[in-house]
Scaffold this motif. Structure first.
Motif, short mmCIF file in Angstrom:
data_model
loop_
_atom_site.label_atom_id
_atom_site.label_comp_id
_atom_site.label_asym_id
_atom_site.label_seq_id
_atom_site.Cartn_x
_atom_site.Cartn_y
_atom_site.Cartn_z
N LEU A 184 0.84 -1.21 0.00
CA LEU A 184 0.00 0.00 0.00
C LEU A 184 0.87 1.25 0.00
O LEU A 184 0.58 2.23 -0.70
N VAL A 185 1.93 1.23 0.79
CA VAL A 185 2.86 2.37 0.83
C VAL A 185 3.45 2.63 -0.55
O VAL A 185 3.57 3.77 -1.00
N GLU A 186 3.82 1.54 -1.25
CA GLU A 186 4.38 1.69 -2.60
C GLU A 186 3.39 2.36 -3.54
O GLU A 186 3.79 3.12 -4.43
N ARG A 187 2.10 2.09 -3.35
CA ARG A 187 1.08 2.58 -4.29
C ARG A 187 0.51 3.93 -3.91
O ARG A 187 -0.03 4.63 -4.77
N PHE A 188 0.59 4.30 -2.64
CA PHE A 188 0.02 5.59 -2.22
C PHE A 188 1.09 6.58 -1.78
O PHE A 188 1.19 7.67 -2.34
N ASP A 189 1.93 6.24 -0.81
CA ASP A 189 2.95 7.18 -0.34
C ASP A 189 3.97 7.51 -1.42
O ASP A 189 4.27 8.68 -1.67
N ARG A 190 4.48 6.47 -2.06
CA ARG A 190 5.58 6.69 -3.00
C ARG A 190 5.13 7.33 -4.30
O ARG A 190 5.94 7.88 -5.04
N THR A 191 3.83 7.25 -4.60
CA THR A 191 3.31 7.92 -5.80
C THR A 191 2.64 9.24 -5.45
O THR A 191 2.04 9.88 -6.31
N ASP A 192 2.73 9.63 -4.17
CA ASP A 192 2.16 10.90 -3.68
C ASP A 192 0.65 10.97 -3.89
O ASP A 192 0.11 12.04 -4.20
N GLU A 193 -0.04 9.84 -3.73
CA GLU A 193 -1.50 9.82 -3.83
C GLU A 193 -2.16 9.79 -2.46
O GLU A 193 -3.39 9.88 -2.37
N GLY A 194 -1.36 9.64 -1.42
CA GLY A 194 -1.93 9.59 -0.07
C GLY A 194 -0.90 9.14 0.93
O GLY A 194 0.31 9.13 0.64
N ALA A 195 -1.36 8.79 2.12
CA ALA A 195 -0.47 8.36 3.19
C ALA A 195 -1.11 7.19 3.92
O ALA A 195 -2.27 7.26 4.32
N VAL A 196 -0.35 6.12 4.07
CA VAL A 196 -0.84 4.90 4.72
C VAL A 196 -0.50 4.97 6.20
O VAL A 196 0.58 5.42 6.59
N PHE A 197 -1.44 4.51 7.03
CA PHE A 197 -1.18 4.49 8.48
C PHE A 197 -1.89 3.28 9.10
O PHE A 197 -2.84 2.74 8.54
N SER A 198 -1.39 2.85 10.25
CA SER A 198 -2.02 1.75 10.98
C SER A 198 -3.11 2.29 11.88
O SER A 198 -2.94 3.33 12.52
N LEU A 223 -6.00 0.09 -6.53
CA LEU A 223 -4.66 0.06 -5.93
C LEU A 223 -4.66 -0.81 -4.66
O LEU A 223 -3.71 -1.56 -4.41
N ILE A 224 -5.72 -0.71 -3.87
CA ILE A 224 -5.82 -1.54 -2.66
C ILE A 224 -5.91 -3.02 -3.05
O ILE A 224 -5.26 -3.88 -2.45
N ALA A 225 -6.72 -3.33 -4.07
CA ALA A 225 -6.87 -4.72 -4.52
C ALA A 225 -5.53 -5.28 -4.99
O ALA A 225 -5.20 -6.44 -4.72
N GLU A 226 -4.75 -4.46 -5.70
CA GLU A 226 -3.42 -4.90 -6.14
C GLU A 226 -2.53 -5.21 -4.94
O GLU A 226 -1.81 -6.21 -4.93
N ALA A 227 -2.57 -4.35 -3.94
CA ALA A 227 -1.73 -4.54 -2.76
C ALA A 227 -2.15 -5.76 -1.95
O ALA A 227 -1.31 -6.47 -1.39
N CYS A 228 -3.45 -6.02 -1.90
CA CYS A 228 -3.95 -7.15 -1.11
C CYS A 228 -3.77 -8.48 -1.83
O CYS A 228 -3.89 -9.54 -1.21
N GLU A 229 -3.50 -8.41 -3.15
CA GLU A 229 -3.30 -9.61 -3.97
C GLU A 229 -4.50 -10.55 -3.79
O GLU A 229 -5.61 -10.21 -4.15
N GLU A 230 -4.32 -11.74 -3.21
CA GLU A 230 -5.41 -12.69 -3.11
C GLU A 230 -6.14 -12.63 -1.77
O GLU A 230 -7.01 -13.46 -1.50
N THR A 231 -5.82 -11.68 -0.93
CA THR A 231 -6.51 -11.52 0.35
C THR A 231 -7.75 -10.65 0.14
O THR A 231 -7.67 -9.55 -0.39
#
Length: 502
Positions: A184-198, A223-231
């Motif tokens: 998720l960090v790779e898809r949101f933080d690193r692309t400057d689309e948002g910030a992931v937090f616990s 993007l979330i679906a990609e990060a979750c893969e099969e979960t």
């Protein structure tokens, strides 16, 4: 960490390099891979310099083992002799961070260390910045004062809180959660689309500048679906807000929506209260007990459709009364168990079968969606109804003939309707009879036969696209999806494992 079975090389590497000049220090050394793995937790190296050819576990096997165990994973610099071309090619495929031939050229080693050191510094700086941003968001959401928002770079035009709940019949383990958060960090933080937090028990995402973008949630979901893969997962949004100070309100709305997560259908980000089933609006105080009686009568009459309708009315009555997810699951398990026990007393021919359903009834608690729970209950009801309908009739030879036809012709474009016509049966009736006898629906059984044949071909080393066509799948991507569903591996991975085990 230096890993080499030759003591002279280990000691030589310790002394020929001014490690501090490149920002490193030698945390430890090991004479083989197993010693390196034992020392790994305490040494926690950012870089491992590894001999590619060692007795026992070689350098590439060590690399794979370390990548499975460590997050973040250290960088790898591989040492190789001139005769190790195949090892070297595999190392490059594994995307090592550098490759050196023995005897080691000091200038070449220095260039690698400069490059890897710079990469590590950039990654640590980025990680520190992400931690600062995540920490600032968490403090904001918990109402802490004096948060350094400017330093965290949170000056956006709008903000939107998303919560993601990872789902499964078993609770996702910490390693899987950490992997999904990293993606998720790779898809949101690193692309400057948002910030992931616990945000236990959720993963949170603060979306950036979404207020006037109608497609933002659709993209976020992908993007979330990609990060979750099969979960599997559910996601809820508290809506876009114009100021950072209002992000806490968006977050609280998302948390409120998540309280009704059991009713989510999946497939998108929920931003409004999920509706109750249509039956719930008409349910009254007597609907539950009436539905229980109708469930028993429907099963006694072997009417699976009426049984499903009774189950849906029963669930609707509980939802209308405000029952919780746990109360609904417990209620369904208890009512179904009582109904089947009552049925077994009056229909002793299915007593043993009813007893065999105990473990399945107990597993209802693992269902995480209301629709899936109803589907499981309906499936149980349908099987019980079929047992009652055909109790005492003995094995059906038509099913055996159908199985033989499937096995002989699995690569063809088989349809249940065509087989039913060939056997002189109504397709719906034959499908139910087949499910009752085999435990699988027709299409599921056909898929399993095809996948078993595919496994046999892949073990022989055949190409994936050839196998897909030979077993009856015209679309290779569809074959990939089916193979992973039933085997748990991709066709390529299965073929490789089979080759490695020979």
């Amino acid at each position: 960490m230096i890993v080499d079975d030759e003591p002279l090389i280990r000691e030589g590497l310790r002394t020929i390099v001014d490690w501090e000049e490149y920002g490193f220090q030698v945390a430890d050394a090991a004479g083989d891979a197993m010693e390196a793995l034992r020392k790994l937790p305490e040494a926690a190296p950012g870089l491992m310099i590894v001999d590619i050819r060692m007795p026992g576990m070689d350098g590439l096997e060590l690399l794979r083992a370390v990548r499975e165990r460590c997050r973040p994973c250290p960088k790898f610099l591989i040492l190789s002799g001139h005769a190790d071309f195949e090892y070297a090619r595999t190392a490059l495929q594994l995307k090592v961070d550098g490759y050196l031939l023995k005897p080691i050229d000091e200038e070449e080693l220095a260039r690698h260390l400069e490059r890897i050191g710079e990469s590590l510094r950039e990654e640590r700086t980025e990680a520190a910045e992400r931690w600062s941003r995540e920490s600032a968001i968490q403090k904001l959401l918990t109402g802490e004062e004096d948060v350094a928002f400017e330093k965290a770079d949170l000056r956006w035009s709008s903000y939107e809180a998303l919560l993601v709940k990872l789902l499964g019949r078993d609770e996702p383990d910490a390693k899987r959660v950490a992997g999904i958060k990293r993606r998720l960090v790779e898809r949101f933080d690193r692309t400057d689309e948002g910030a992931v937090f616990s945000a236990e028990p959720y993963l949170g995402i603060a979306l950036k500048d979404t207020m006037n973008r109608s497609s933002a949630r659709g993209r976020a979901y992908r993007l979330i679906a990609e990060a979750c893969e099969e979960t599997d997962f559910d996601a809820a949004s508290g809506g876009a807000v114009a100021s950072l100070a209002d992000l806490a309100g968006s977050y609280e709305k998302a948390r409120e929506l998540m309280k009704r997560r059991f009713l989510f259908a999946g497939g998108g980000i929920v931003s409004e209260e999920p509706p109750l089933p249509a039956d719930a609006a008409e349910a009254d105080s007597g609907a539950a007990s009436e539905s229980e009686e109708k469930l028993f009568l429907a099963l006694d009459a072997a009417n699976s459709d009426a049984a499903e309708a009774a189950l849906r009315r029963l669930g609707a009555a509980w939802l209308a009364a405000g029952a919780s997810e746990q109360e609904i699951k417990t209620g369904f398990a208890a009512r179904m168990s009582a109904t089947l026990s009552k049925l077994a007393q009056s229909r002793p021919e299915i007593r043993d079968y009813v007893q065999s359903l105990d473990s399945e009834l107990a597993s209802l608690a693992a269902e995480y969606r209301y629709d899936l729970l109803i589907a499981r209950l309906s499936s149980i009801s349908a099987r019980v109804a079929e047992k009652l309908r055909f109790a005492g009739a003995g094995p059906d030879m038509q099913v055996q003939r159908m199985i033989e036809l499937i096995r002989r012709n699995s690569a063809e474009n088989l349809k249940l309707e065509a087989l039913a016509e060939a056997l002189g049966y109504n397709s719906s009736y034959l499908g139910k009879l087949f499910k009752s006898a085999t435990g699988d629906y027709f299409n599921t059984y056909l898929d399993k036969v095809r996948i078993e044949k595919a496994k046999e071909m892949l073990r022989k080393g055949m190409k994936v696209y050839q196998v897909a066509e030979l077993v009856g799948y015209a679309n290779v991507d569809y074959f990939h999806a089916k193979f992973r569903k039933y085997v748990g591996l991709s066709p390529v991975a299965y073929r490789k494992n089979a080759a490695d085990s020979r």
